[in-house]
Design an enzyme around this catalytic site. Structure first.
Site: not given
Length: 207
Positions: A142, A161
């Site tokens: 991330d 995401d």
């Protein structure tokens, strides 16, 4: 054979190639969106690892966005990191179910929505399977942190995401607006029947 039945057979036969072409086009859009999402996610994660490893967070747009590399073994804010293998199985099951069901879809917006969900789920599965510390236990990369670095204001996320969330929101929107997977649309008649009954649901042509 009566002339009327012969004419109907001709119409049905002529409609089949169009239906087949429609199905092929919708499936093509699904796979293009899904595979495109996966490719873009892998590319941006590779760049993030190479550019942000060992660096301080990069501030963009006056602090609206920070690029901050995080290795996430769980879900949002790292929750459930001890159940990484469960998250992997769930994501793989969802992706397989979508890939199996999408062959019935005739609606372009639904194909796009499913493609985004499919690509988002598989994008993170790639990390779970191929990244350290091991197969089905890999940590997801991330790197997008809104408002504050390190996920202090909002969970750090990646493009997979984003694809998943946008796809789910589009699914909800399509359901709320009455768009069906077969390419038809349902709506409530604005005009009430003379007998005082409320408007009934009607089926419209494909749009």
């Amino acid at each position: 054979m009566p002339a009327g039945e012969a004419a109907e057979d001709v119409e049905v036969t002529a409609a089949r190639p169009k239906s087949v072409r429609r199905r092929g086009f919708v499936l093509g859009v699904f796979f293009a969106v899904g595979l495109g999402s996966i490719a873009l996610d892998i590319l941006t994660k590779t760049i993030a690892v190479e550019s942000l490893q060992g660096r301080e967070p990069v501030k963009l747009l006056g602090g609206l966005i920070y690029f901050d590399l995080i290795r996430n073994g769980g879900a949002a804010w790292g929750m459930g990191s001890e159940y990484t293998w469960v998250l992997s199985i769930v994501a793989m099951t969802v992706s397989a179910a979508i890939a199996a069901y999408v062959w019935r879809v005739r609606s372009l917006p639904w194909a796009i929505a499913f493609g985004l969900v499919f690509g988002g789920a598989l994008g993170n599965i790639v990390d779970r399977v191929f990244r350290a510390p091991g197969v089905f236990h890999g940590h997801v990369v991330d790197f997008i942190s809104p408002f504050e670095p390190g996920g202090q204001a909002y969970p750090v996320f990646n493009l997979a995401d984003s694809s998943l969330v946008i796809g789910v929101c589009l699914v909800v929107l399509l359901e709320l607006t009455g768009r069906r997977m077969d390419g038809t649309r349902y709506r409530k008649e604005d005009k009430k029947a003379e007998n005082g009954e409320s408007g009934e649901t009607v089926k419209e042509d494909r749009r």
